[in-house]
Design a protein around this motif. Structure first.
Motif, short mmCIF file in Angstrom:
data_model
loop_
_atom_site.label_atom_id
_atom_site.label_comp_id
_atom_site.label_asym_id
_atom_site.label_seq_id
_atom_site.Cartn_x
_atom_site.Cartn_y
_atom_site.Cartn_z
N ASN A 111 0.82 -1.21 0.00
CA ASN A 111 0.00 0.00 0.00
C ASN A 111 0.86 1.27 0.00
O ASN A 111 0.54 2.23 -0.70
CB ASN A 111 -0.96 0.00 1.18
N LEU A 112 1.93 1.26 0.77
CA LEU A 112 2.83 2.42 0.79
C LEU A 112 3.50 2.62 -0.57
O LEU A 112 3.62 3.75 -1.05
CB LEU A 112 3.88 2.25 1.89
N THR A 114 2.29 1.63 -3.42
CA THR A 114 1.24 2.05 -4.35
C THR A 114 1.04 3.56 -4.26
O THR A 114 0.91 4.25 -5.29
CB THR A 114 -0.07 1.29 -4.06
N GLU A 115 1.02 4.07 -3.05
CA GLU A 115 0.90 5.52 -2.86
C GLU A 115 2.09 6.24 -3.48
O GLU A 115 1.93 7.27 -4.14
CB GLU A 115 0.80 5.85 -1.37
N GLN A 116 3.28 5.72 -3.25
CA GLN A 116 4.49 6.33 -3.81
C GLN A 116 4.45 6.30 -5.33
O GLN A 116 4.82 7.29 -5.99
CB GLN A 116 5.74 5.61 -3.29
N ALA A 118 1.82 6.32 -7.23
CA ALA A 118 0.84 7.31 -7.69
C ALA A 118 1.45 8.71 -7.66
O ALA A 118 1.24 9.51 -8.59
CB ALA A 118 -0.41 7.25 -6.82
N LYS A 119 2.22 9.02 -6.63
CA LYS A 119 2.88 10.33 -6.55
C LYS A 119 3.90 10.50 -7.67
O LYS A 119 3.98 11.56 -8.30
CB LYS A 119 3.55 10.50 -5.19
N GLU A 121 3.88 8.92 -10.53
CA GLU A 121 3.14 9.01 -11.78
C GLU A 121 2.61 10.42 -11.99
O GLU A 121 2.69 10.97 -13.10
CB GLU A 121 2.00 8.00 -11.78
N ASP A 122 2.09 11.02 -10.93
CA ASP A 122 1.61 12.40 -11.02
C ASP A 122 2.75 13.33 -11.44
O ASP A 122 2.58 14.20 -12.30
CB ASP A 122 1.02 12.87 -9.70
#
Length: 162
Positions: A111-112, A114-116, A118-119, A121-122
């Motif tokens: 999960n951590l 995945t969050e990283q 996403a950041k 990718e942004d």
């Protein structure tokens, strides 16, 4: 599953293993005593057959026979204690707790990450947007004229191959 739960399962497993070992040791001790008594009885039998046995030997033989009978009853109880103290259930519970705890840790790490991702990718998309904006000023009207993903990134996204 907390680390505390795993620690409790580990303690219970260790206690069960120690109790089982103590039961095994007691069983072996009783077996040893039986073997010693039977060995001494065999020695006395040898003396009796040679005609060199004394009354004390005969009395000792009778006492040893009683000892062996009592020890065999003790051995049955010791064997039952060894079986009853089987630590496998506690060891299985420990393995299950460890596996569950590891799975939870892996889920947290996933999960951590995945969050990283996403950041990141942004950030990449902001960069690509800026590149495209500057590229348009230079006459590169389509996005692919300003930026193309690397072959490695394209394979990961389109084919699911890292």
């Amino acid at each position: 599953m907390t680390a505390e739960t795993v620690a409790v399962a580990r303690r219970l497993s260790n206690e069960a293993t120690a109790a089982h070992q103590a039961a095994v040791d007691k069983e072996q001790a009783v077996r040893g005593r039986i073997a010693e008594s039977q060995k001494r009885q065999a020695e006395i039998t040898g003396k009796r057959l040679d005609g060199t046995a004394t009354e004390a030997d005969t009395a000792e033989f009778a006492a040893l026979a009683g000892d062996v009978a009592a020890l065999q009853a003790m051995l049955i109880a010791a064997e039952q204690s060894t079986v009853a103290a089987d630590p496998r259930e506690a060891q299985d519970a420990l393995r299950a707790a460890e596996n569950m705890h590891q799975r939870e840790q892996d889920e947290l790490a996933f999960n951590l990450l995945t969050e990283q991702a996403a950041k990141l990718e942004d950030a990449l998309l902001r960069c690509v947007t800026d590149l495209h904006g500057i590229g348009r000023k230079l006459g590169r009207v389509s996005l692919v004229m300003s930026w193309r993903p690397t072959q490695r990134l394209a394979r990961a996204v389109s084919q699911g191959v890292l």
